[in-house]
Scaffold this motif. Structure first.
Motif, PDB file in Angstrom:
ATOM      1  N   TYR A  75       0.854  -1.061   0.245  1.00 45.36           N
ATOM      2  CA  TYR A  75      -0.134  -0.005   0.106  1.00 45.36           C
ATOM      3  C   TYR A  75       1.065   1.440   0.001  1.00 45.36           C
ATOM      4  CZ  TYR A  75       0.698  -0.176   5.078  1.00 45.36           C
ATOM      5  OH  TYR A  75       1.695  -0.480   6.466  1.00 45.36           O
ATOM      6  N   CYS A  94      -8.637   4.423  -0.075  1.00 50.47           N
ATOM      7  CA  CYS A  94      -9.306   4.352  -0.743  1.00 50.47           C
ATOM      8  C   CYS A  94      -8.654   3.018  -1.357  1.00 50.47           C
ATOM      9  CB  CYS A  94      -8.510   5.470  -2.050  1.00 50.47           C
ATOM     10  SG  CYS A  94      -8.427   7.129  -1.792  1.00 50.47           S
ATOM     11  N   HIS A 153      -9.515   0.755  -4.740  1.00 49.84           N
ATOM     12  CA  HIS A 153      -9.669  -0.125  -6.032  1.00 49.84           C
ATOM     13  C   HIS A 153     -10.795  -0.634  -6.785  1.00 49.84           C
ATOM     14  CE1 HIS A 153      -7.664  -3.756  -6.524  1.00 49.84           C
ATOM     15  NE2 HIS A 153      -6.587  -2.594  -5.076  1.00 49.84           N
ATOM     16  N   GLY A 184      -3.795   0.396  -6.290  1.00 53.05           N
ATOM     17  CA  GLY A 184      -3.995   1.185  -6.001  1.00 53.05           C
ATOM     18  C   GLY A 184      -3.165   2.664  -6.453  1.00 53.05           C
ATOM     19  N   PHE A 218      -5.042   5.860  -7.290  1.00 52.94           N
ATOM     20  CA  PHE A 218      -5.333   7.060  -6.971  1.00 52.94           C
ATOM     21  C   PHE A 218      -4.287   8.150  -6.492  1.00 52.94           C
ATOM     22  CE2 PHE A 218      -8.595   3.634  -5.166  1.00 52.94           C
ATOM     23  CZ  PHE A 218      -9.406   4.515  -5.570  1.00 52.94           C
ATOM     24  N   GLU A 219      -3.043   7.711  -7.189  1.00 51.32           N
ATOM     25  CA  GLU A 219      -1.696   8.442  -7.270  1.00 51.32           C
ATOM     26  C   GLU A 219      -1.874  10.008  -7.248  1.00 51.32           C
ATOM     27  OE1 GLU A 219       1.669   5.739  -8.561  1.00 51.32           O
ATOM     28  OE2 GLU A 219       0.460   7.351  -9.775  1.00 51.32           O
ATOM     29  N   ALA A 249      -5.057  11.843  -4.772  1.00 48.27           N
ATOM     30  CA  ALA A 249      -3.812  11.286  -2.910  1.00 48.27           C
ATOM     31  C   ALA A 249      -2.773  12.929  -2.592  1.00 48.27           C
ATOM     32  CB  ALA A 249      -3.266   9.803  -2.733  1.00 48.27           C
ATOM     33  N   VAL A 263      -3.745   9.525   4.190  1.00 52.38           N
ATOM     34  CA  VAL A 263      -4.536   8.604   2.216  1.00 52.38           C
ATOM     35  C   VAL A 263      -3.279   7.257   2.091  1.00 52.38           C
ATOM     36  CG1 VAL A 263      -5.202   8.477   0.577  1.00 52.38           C
ATOM     37  CG2 VAL A 263      -4.784  10.958   1.045  1.00 52.38           C
ATOM     38  N   CYS A 269      -3.471   3.845   0.613  1.00 49.21           N
ATOM     39  CA  CYS A 269      -3.925   3.288  -1.084  1.00 49.21           C
ATOM     40  C   CYS A 269      -3.709   2.174  -0.516  1.00 49.21           C
ATOM     41  CB  CYS A 269      -3.841   4.479  -2.105  1.00 49.21           C
ATOM     42  SG  CYS A 269      -4.526   6.155  -2.003  1.00 49.21           S
TER      43      CYS A 269
END
Length: 266
Positions: A3, A17, A19, A25, A28-29, A32, A42, A44
């Motif tokens: 993560y 977040c 997916h 993950g 969501f870059e 985030a 955050v 992910c």
């Protein structure tokens, strides 16, 4: 389970977040980075079998109870007791299941293009492509494939499609571009005859505040189901995203700003 951890571990608010089925993950870059700038922490994860996470051993099923155990372990490891949850498709289903648990760690939630009823036709469409291996010997060929496979995401620029390809693929031992997930995640689609997924009973026991983002052309979250979600259970707020189907990519400024506003609202 691998993560990404964005922001200050001592932040008062943590956002998780999660997916979709074939994603990871890294989706969501951009989101985030924006939320980190707003002062949030955050997390992910790459749900097991995707991205940088391990693959399950043969015989171990890819299923939501496994994902719940993994996410619960992640939160315990990071000493996080409450989260704001942003879940795309499968990530939203995991969130709904966790939000129904006694003393849930979920404070409030965004469901990105998923709800408590998924039509058989949408599940059959997903079953037609998930778990099919592919390999391309050039990045440009991989881009062409990603454009077709994820056309409903609604991305418009070549830069965005190349970025999506980068985060959607892995390199094999010979330098080719391949799926960035374990093909065995498709097994639940092949194990039984696919029918409608009806989770209204689960929805009706939820009590956390929920915002739903619906792709205007989505076949997975239909308009009538989205409307019903505003009247039952937690009585969600629904926001429709034009120019995309299943599911909004959460990568453009408009969609990111919607989520930033949601985070600031409570």
């Amino acid at each position: 389970m691998a993560y990404a951890d964005w922001g200050d571990a001592d932040s008062e608010r943590t956002i998780l977040c999660v997916h979709g089925l074939t994603r990871n993950g890294r989706d969501f870059e951009r989101l985030a980075a924006a939320l980190e700038a707003d002062g949030y922490r955050v997390l992910c994860p790459d749900i097991v079998g995707r991205g940088r996470s391990d693959r399950l051993p043969e015989g171990a099923p890819y299923e939501i109870p496994q994902y719940i155990r993994d996410v619960t372990a992640l939160l315990a490891q990071e000493n996080v007791t409450k989260v704001d949850w942003i879940g795309t498709s499968m990530g939203g289903l995991i969130g709904m299941a966790m939000a129904a648990l006694p003393q849930t760690s979920i404070r409030r939630m965004v469901l990105n293009d998923v709800g408590p009823f998924i039509p058989k036709a949408a599940l059959e469409r997903i079953g037609e492509y998930v778990g099919i291996g592919w390999r391309f010997d050039s990045f440009d060929k991989a881009v062409d494939h990603i454009k077709r496979a994820y056309a409903p995401f609604g991305l418009t620029s070549e830069e965005d499609w190349r970025y999506l390809t980068e985060i959607s693929t892995a390199k094999d031992d010979t330098g080719g571009w391949v799926n960035a997930y374990d093909l065995r995640i498709a097994e639940p689609f092949k194990a039984a005859e696919i029918g409608d997924a009806d989770l209204w009973a689960l929805w009706d026991v939820l009590s956390v505040p929920i915002m739903v983002m619906r792709g205007a052309e989505s076949d997975l979250l239909t308009p009538d189901v989205a409307e019903e979600m505003t009247r039952r259970g937690p009585k969600a707020q629904v926001v429709e995203i034009s120019g995309c189907g299943h599911a909004p990519a959460l990568m453009d400024t408009h969609q990111i700003d919607l989520l930033r506003d949601w985070c600031r609202s409570a």
